[in-house]
Design a protein around this motif. Structure first.
Motif, PDB file in Angstrom:
ATOM      1  N   SER A   1       0.827  -1.200   0.000  1.00 24.07           N
ATOM      2  CA  SER A   1       0.000   0.000   0.000  1.00 24.07           C
ATOM      3  C   SER A   1       0.864   1.253   0.000  1.00 24.07           C
ATOM      4  N   VAL A   2       2.173   1.074   0.255  1.00 26.50           N
ATOM      5  CA  VAL A   2       3.122   2.189   0.222  1.00 26.50           C
ATOM      6  C   VAL A   2       3.528   2.412  -1.227  1.00 26.50           C
ATOM      7  N   LYS A   3       3.139   3.521  -1.805  1.00 25.09           N
ATOM      8  CA  LYS A   3       3.429   3.818  -3.203  1.00 25.09           C
ATOM      9  C   LYS A   3       4.508   4.898  -3.281  1.00 25.09           C
ATOM     10  N   VAL A   4       5.645   4.534  -3.847  1.00 23.95           N
ATOM     11  CA  VAL A   4       6.768   5.456  -3.995  1.00 23.95           C
ATOM     12  C   VAL A   4       7.305   5.359  -5.416  1.00 23.95           C
ATOM     13  N   THR A   5       8.236   6.237  -5.760  1.00 22.31           N
ATOM     14  CA  THR A   5       8.867   6.206  -7.076  1.00 22.31           C
ATOM     15  C   THR A   5       9.448   4.824  -7.345  1.00 22.31           C
ATOM     16  N   GLY A   6       9.176   4.283  -8.523  1.00 22.30           N
ATOM     17  CA  GLY A   6       9.757   3.005  -8.928  1.00 22.30           C
ATOM     18  C   GLY A   6       8.999   1.780  -8.497  1.00 22.30           C
ATOM     19  N   THR A   7       7.828   1.960  -7.867  1.00 20.82           N
ATOM     20  CA  THR A   7       7.036   0.822  -7.414  1.00 20.82           C
ATOM     21  C   THR A   7       6.364   0.119  -8.596  1.00 20.82           C
ATOM     22  N   ILE A   8       6.411  -1.214  -8.577  1.00 20.65           N
ATOM     23  CA  ILE A   8       5.687  -2.024  -9.557  1.00 20.65           C
ATOM     24  C   ILE A   8       4.399  -2.506  -8.892  1.00 20.65           C
ATOM     25  N   ASN A   9       3.283  -2.359  -9.571  1.00 14.91           N
ATOM     26  CA  ASN A   9       2.023  -2.846  -9.005  1.00 14.91           C
ATOM     27  C   ASN A   9       1.193  -3.546 -10.075  1.00 14.91           C
ATOM     28  N   ARG A  10       0.171  -4.208  -9.627  1.00 13.54           N
ATOM     29  CA  ARG A  10      -0.621  -5.079 -10.506  1.00 13.54           C
ATOM     30  C   ARG A  10      -1.239  -4.347 -11.688  1.00 13.54           C
TER      31      ARG A  10
END
Length: 223
Positions: free
Chosen positions: A181-190
């Motif tokens: 749930s922590v969204k930062v620069t460079g995060t990959i998500n579904r």
């Protein structure tokens, strides 16, 4: 004179951000948006190029691997150039996926072949380095990793750690990001561009696994 000064300033900026074309030394073409267009190239490699990441007995040889050079958006918001070592049959697919990442301005901390870190996966992850080929066993096992075939890439390992149900997080610096749930620069998500771009070329995401969850990992054979 003012036009000349502006041109020289542009060339200097491109050189400092690493986005001069690696083959010609010229600036890349500017797209319709006014931003430098994505550039990529695919070239052969030798055992010397692969250094400590390859040895005799690995499941693929240098002739089956390619250097895929891509431009990408760094964490500093500038354009950089990085090299990925990829299986020959997948090189163009990977270049196409990274074009999608570039066009979406997805940011990557750094891209270097793993031998820069002594081909030590832990060291490469700790440096938040995006890399592909490395002739090694799977984490915690003995069979060949998908990286040993040049058909896997780890992207921004710190922000996208390897997480097990027992609480292991690799690299350790990725612990704050095990909570997705922590969204930062460079995060990959579904639902993000990374999973979508690689799915378009037939690759799978380790974040879809049950245990472990390997959020940094994209691979051809879902291993």
């Amino acid at each position: 004179m003012r036009r000349i000064a502006l041109a020289l300033g542009l060339l200097l900026a491109l050189a400092l951000t690493g986005c001069l074309d690696p083959g010609t030394g010229e600036p890349p073409p500017v797209g319709s948006s006014g931003v430098a267009a994505f550039r990529s190239s695919v070239t052969t490699v030798t055992a010397a190029d692969l250094g400590s990441s390859w040895r005799s007995g690995c499941p693929v040889g240098p002739s089956q691997l390619r250097r895929v050079r891509v431009t990408y958006w760094g964490y500093d918001g500038a354009i950089h150039t990085g090299d990925l070592i990829i299986r020959d049959t997948e090189a163009q697919h990977v270049a196409a996926a990274f074009r999608e990442l570039y066009d979406a301005r997805f940011q990557i901390n750094r891209i270097h072949p793993v031998q820069r870190y002594g081909s030590d996966d832990d060291a490469s992850m700790a440096a938040n380095n995006t890399s592909a080929f490395n002739c090694r066993a799977v984490t915690g096992g003995s069979r060949w990793s998908e990286h040993s075939y040049g058909t896997a890439i780890d992207i921004n390992p710190v922000q996208n750690p390897y997480v097990t149900s027992s609480g292991t997080v690799l690299p350790p610096a990725g612990k704050p990001y095990a909570d997705r749930s922590v969204k930062v620069t460079g995060t990959i998500n579904r639902n993000g561009v990374v999973r979508r771009a690689f799915a378009a070329v037939g690759w799978e995401w380790g974040g879809d696994w049950t245990n472990p969850k390997d959020y940094q990992h994209l691979s051809l054979n879902d291993r």
